[in-house]
Design a protein around this motif. Structure first.
Motif, PDB file in Angstrom:
ATOM      1  N   VAL A   1       0.845  -1.198   0.000  1.00  0.00           N
ATOM      2  CA  VAL A   1       0.000   0.000   0.000  1.00  0.00           C
ATOM      3  C   VAL A   1       0.885   1.256   0.000  1.00  0.00           C
ATOM      4  N   GLN A   2       2.135   1.081   0.450  1.00  0.00           N
ATOM      5  CA  GLN A   2       3.079   2.207   0.481  1.00  0.00           C
ATOM      6  C   GLN A   2       3.381   2.749  -0.918  1.00  0.00           C
ATOM      7  N   ALA A   3       3.164   1.928  -1.943  1.00  0.00           N
ATOM      8  CA  ALA A   3       3.410   2.391  -3.319  1.00  0.00           C
ATOM      9  C   ALA A   3       2.419   3.479  -3.712  1.00  0.00           C
ATOM     10  N   TYR A   4       1.232   3.448  -3.090  1.00  0.00           N
ATOM     11  CA  TYR A   4       0.151   4.372  -3.472  1.00  0.00           C
ATOM     12  C   TYR A   4      -0.054   5.488  -2.458  1.00  0.00           C
ATOM     13  N   ASP A   5       0.215   5.191  -1.186  1.00  0.00           N
ATOM     14  CA  ASP A   5      -0.049   6.155  -0.119  1.00  0.00           C
ATOM     15  C   ASP A   5       1.113   6.098   0.880  1.00  0.00           C
ATOM     16  N   PRO A   6       2.277   6.625   0.484  1.00  0.00           N
ATOM     17  CA  PRO A   6       3.477   6.472   1.302  1.00  0.00           C
ATOM     18  C   PRO A   6       3.388   7.178   2.655  1.00  0.00           C
ATOM     19  N   SER A   7       3.865   6.479   3.699  1.00  0.00           N
ATOM     20  CA  SER A   7       3.888   7.067   5.040  1.00  0.00           C
ATOM     21  C   SER A   7       5.051   8.045   5.158  1.00  0.00           C
TER      22      SER A   7
END
Ligand code: NAD
Ligand code: MG
Length: 317
Positions: free
Chosen positions: A210-216
């Motif tokens: 999910v980090q590819a789309y909504d990086p922390s």
């Protein structure tokens, strides 16, 4: 007549009761099926051991049931000692595949358990420890997997490094390099080494996030490697499609693994890990296993260049 009607009604009710109670036996509520936060704070030095986590993750050891979907197939899974890679390795073996796993020498204890589980299925299990940040090791890894399994037709580039850093100023060049080498260079080297052996029908699977789309905010370096993975999956799928080799990715949300307790999350985030998903908990590696089976199996033959999400209702895709 009235009596007859009553009897019929009672019989239907009885049948409905049997059907619903049987159905209930087969239904598992995803909100209560696995541990929920709050979790105890816990830290292990990188790379961490699944066996020392609290609670110990579920990789499908006692639950995954195979049905011969990958009979005779030959898989190499990097990071197959623990977490998502271990769940894939167990499922592959239960589906009838021979499996080679790669891991770091510090993870021997976790790896031994996986090797035993694969052998218990009567499959060939190859343990190939080593550091994939080294190109010559990546080449050796593939050639050894090929010679010990007698070929390779499933390649899961699952190994990954994630380290939370509050500020970009805290990331040294060496730390940045570790994340890039493990997550981007290693799949590049391993795929190049494996390609000459991959026949039409083979499957390559990469690990996005999910980090590819909504990086922390605290995963500056890690998140960009996952965007890169999504990109290589889609590029390579176009390049290798005409050769009959499928390339797909899996994009998990929060999953309870050693990576998270060995620097991947802050202690504060770990305690509430998975809380913000609609299911209110993190995923367990076992819950992703069937995705890898589907992507490797011949029945998934029209899937290429796809990213399969598994994030408990959070994230994309
Ligand atoms: P994990 O720690 O159980 O597995 C990662 C594995 O990577 C380790 O077991 C280790 O063997 C391997 N590894 C790391 N550096 C290595 C190196 N230099 N050489 C050889 N092996 C090395 O954690 P996991 O969460 O199962 O991670 C598997 C994949 O899933 C990773 O690519 C990770 O980025 C991805 N992912 C995990 C989550 C999550 O929430 N756990 C979410 C999205 C994506
Ligand atoms: Mg591990």
């Amino acid at each position: 007549m009235e009596d007859n009607k009553m009897n019929r009604r009672e019989a239907i009710d009885k049948l409905a009761h049997i059907i619903t109670s049987e159905d209930h036996n087969h239904l598992e509520d995803p909100t209560t099926k696995h541990p929920k936060p709050p979790f105890n704070k816990q830290f292990q030095p990188f790379p961490g051991l699944a066996g020392k986590m609290e609670p110990v993750p579920d990789h499908g050891e006692t639950s995954y049931v195979g049905s011969g979907r990958l009979k005779g197939r030959k898989a190499l899974v990097t990071g197959g000692d623990s977490g998502i890679g271990r769940a894939a390795a167990i499922a592959f073996a239960r589906e009838g595949a021979d499996v080679a796993i790669n891991y770091l020498p510090e993870e021997e204890e976790d790896a031994k358990e996986v090797i035993k589980l694969i052998e218990d299925e009567g499959r060939i299990a190859a343990a190939i420890p080593g550091d994939i940040r080294d190109e010559s090791f990546c080449q050796k890894l593939v050639s050894e997997a090929v010679s010990r399994l007698g070929g390779i037709d499933i390649l899961v580039n699952n190994a990954g490094h994630q380290k939370s850093n509050e500020s970009i100023l805290d990331i040294s060049t060496e730390a940045f390099d570790r994340t890039m080498k493990t997550n981007i260079y290693a799949p590049f080297w391993i795929i190049k080494a494996a390609l000459p052996y991959l026949k039409p029908g083979s499957s390559i699977i990469g690990l996005s996030s999910v980090q590819a789309y909504d990086p922390s905010a605290d995963l500056y370096d890690y998140a960009q490697t996952k965007a890169a993975t999504t990109s290589y999956v889609k590029s390579l799928a176009k390049q290798l499609g005409p050769k009959g080799i499928r390339v797909n990715g899996v994009a998990p949300g929060p999953v309870w693994t050693a990576l998270e307790v060995s620097g991947g999350q802050t202690q504060e985030n770990l305690v509430k890990f998975g809380e913000d998903t609609p299911l209110g908990r993190p995923g367990q590696p076992a819950e992703l296993a069937s995705i890898f089976v589907q992507l490797a199996d011949n029945s998934g033959s029209f899937a290429t260049g796809q990213i399969y999400g598994s994030a408990g209702g959070s994230g994309q895709p």
